[in-house]
Write an enzyme that holds these catalytic residues in place. Structure first.
Site, PDB file in Angstrom:
ATOM      1  N   GLU A 176       0.832  -1.190   0.000  1.00  9.28           N
ATOM      2  CA  GLU A 176       0.000   0.000   0.000  1.00  9.28           C
ATOM      3  C   GLU A 176       0.874   1.249   0.000  1.00  9.28           C
ATOM      4  OE1 GLU A 176      -2.909  -0.275   3.206  1.00  9.28           O
ATOM      5  OE2 GLU A 176      -2.646  -2.455   3.229  1.00  9.28           O
ATOM      6  N   GLU A 188     -10.212   6.762   1.959  1.00  8.90           N
ATOM      7  CA  GLU A 188     -10.699   6.122   3.182  1.00  8.90           C
ATOM      8  C   GLU A 188     -10.637   7.129   4.318  1.00  8.90           C
ATOM      9  OE1 GLU A 188      -9.314   2.592   6.310  1.00  8.90           O
ATOM     10  OE2 GLU A 188      -8.185   2.949   4.462  1.00  8.90           O
TER      11      GLU A 188
END
Length: 401
Positions: free
Chosen positions: A206, A314
């Site tokens: 990520e 997010e």
């Protein structure tokens, strides 16, 4: 489990860091433990740079960086450059790969054969729930499909998903904003996920940008990297919070804050990001700078390939006072407002088994709470936009309570 169920289960794994009360006096034993931990993280530096944002950047010898504390990297030979570069794809990298400016650059440069590492301070540790949880993502539920109807633990998403396949990297341009985060134990981020495996064997790579007061102690927009090889159980961390990610750049540091961010209806900032597999390692390139790599041998299934790629935003919603948070995602404006007002990812590409960049096919969006944060696919546009999408939102509003 269907692809959508798998996708939501995958992305709804993230960090909730419990607050630590400032001013609480540590026992002698706790103080010793904290100091030992800081000594392990903060390696001796050839030079230290005090940044105007409050960071201290240590220029650590490249061979003595925290990555090599990992038991699987004890005899690791540093790969200074990737062996090969993905072929084909768009030409945006050469045209748009301007120098990336982090705030600490104003105060100095690191010497050759060193890498810049943001120094971890005692107060950084004290904000975490525990030393063991510092810099790690924390999750509490794993049930298959249970996140489909309830993203869980206050996490909300607006993401674009690839269909299942074999992926060896991704390339895109990420639009950078500084989202407002309402309370210290919430965060807002924009990132890509490359993942493989299933259940507790899920591996992820990520990278992206985030505002995370509990991790960094401020509301600056910062670069981050992350990894796990066991579904966020015991492996992996942000940046250099544990051993794993190998830095090679003396110019860009994970955890460093950005000097420039986009303005509503004004100047726009962003940068190209490329992650790809070369000679067994997963490289990260930002602009035209090789930042470093995740060694392939710290993974299980990602030692081979990724089976899904995701891009998007997010946030954490702690529901302070029983209401939805005002924390922004992206620019803090809905996707419907489009360019210069909503945040975006553009020029989405993936790397196939022939090491060729291609526009992804069969993408599909997902928003966990569309009244608070949404996503709109832009399809395939001009050479500037390519395959792109807008995403984000303000959080609490008349339809998001």
């Amino acid at each position: 489990m269907g692809m959508v169920g798998y996708t939501v289960a995958l992305v709804v794994i993230t960090v909730i860091v419990s607050p630590c009360v400032y001013g609480k006096q540590l026992t002698d034993q706790q103080e010793i433990k904290v100091q030992r931990f800081l000594k392990r993280l903060n390696k001796p530096a050839h030079k230290s740079i005090k940044s105007e944002d409050g960071d201290i950047i240590d220029c650590v010898p490249i061979t003595n960086q925290p990555a090599f504390d990992h038991p699987l990297l004890k005899n690791h030979t540093i790969q200074m450059r990737p062996s090969f570069f993905p072929e084909g794809g768009s030409a945006y990298t050469k045209k748009e790969a301007k120098a990336i400016t982090q705030v600490w650059h104003k105060s100095g440069v690191c010497p050759d054969n060193t890498v810049p590492i943001r120094r971890t301070k005692k107060e950084d540790i004290l904000r975490a729930k525990s030393i063991e949880s510092f810099g790690k993502k924390n999750h509490k539920s794993f049930g298959k499909g249970t996140h489909q109807s309830n993203p869980g633990e206050g996490h909300e998403y607006a993401i674009m998903n690839s269909r299942g396949g074999n992926y060896y990297g991704t390339k895109f341009v990420i639009n950078t904003w500084r989202p407002e985060v309402e309370v210290p134990n919430e965060f807002s981020l924009a990132q890509t996920w490359l993942a493989s495996g299933s259940g507790y064997d899920t591996n992820t790579i990520e990278a992206g940008v985030q505002v995370c007061p509990m991790l960094y102690g401020d509301n600056n927009l910062r670069l981050f990297v992350y990894w796990t090889s066991d579904y966020y159980q015991s492996t992996g961390c942000y940046n250099t919070g544990c051993s794993g990610f190998v830095q090679t750049s003396k110019k860009i540091t994970p955890g460093g804050s950005f000097a420039q961010v986009s303005q509503y209806d004004g100047v726009q900032y962003g940068f190209p990001m490329l992650i790809w597999k070369s000679s067994g390692n997963w490289w990260l390139m930002i602009g035209d700078e090789y930042v470093g790599y995740w060694p392939g041998n710290i993974f299980t299934s990602l030692g081979d390939r990724a089976t899904t790629v995701q891009w998007g935003g997010e946030i954490v919603n702690q529901r302070t006072d029983g209401r939805h948070t005002n924390t922004d995602m992206g620019s803090g404006h809905f996707a419907d407002e489009w360019y210069k007002k909503a945040s975006y990812f553009r020029k989405l590409e993936t790397v196939d088994g022939a090491n060729t960049l291609r526009e992804p096919q069969g993408l599909y969006p997902y928003a966990s709470n569309g009244n608070c944060y949404n996503i709109k696919e832009g399809g395939t546009g001009s050479s500037y936009w390519g395959h792109h999408f807008f995403y984000g939102g303000p959080g609490r509003n008349a339809n998001c309570l």
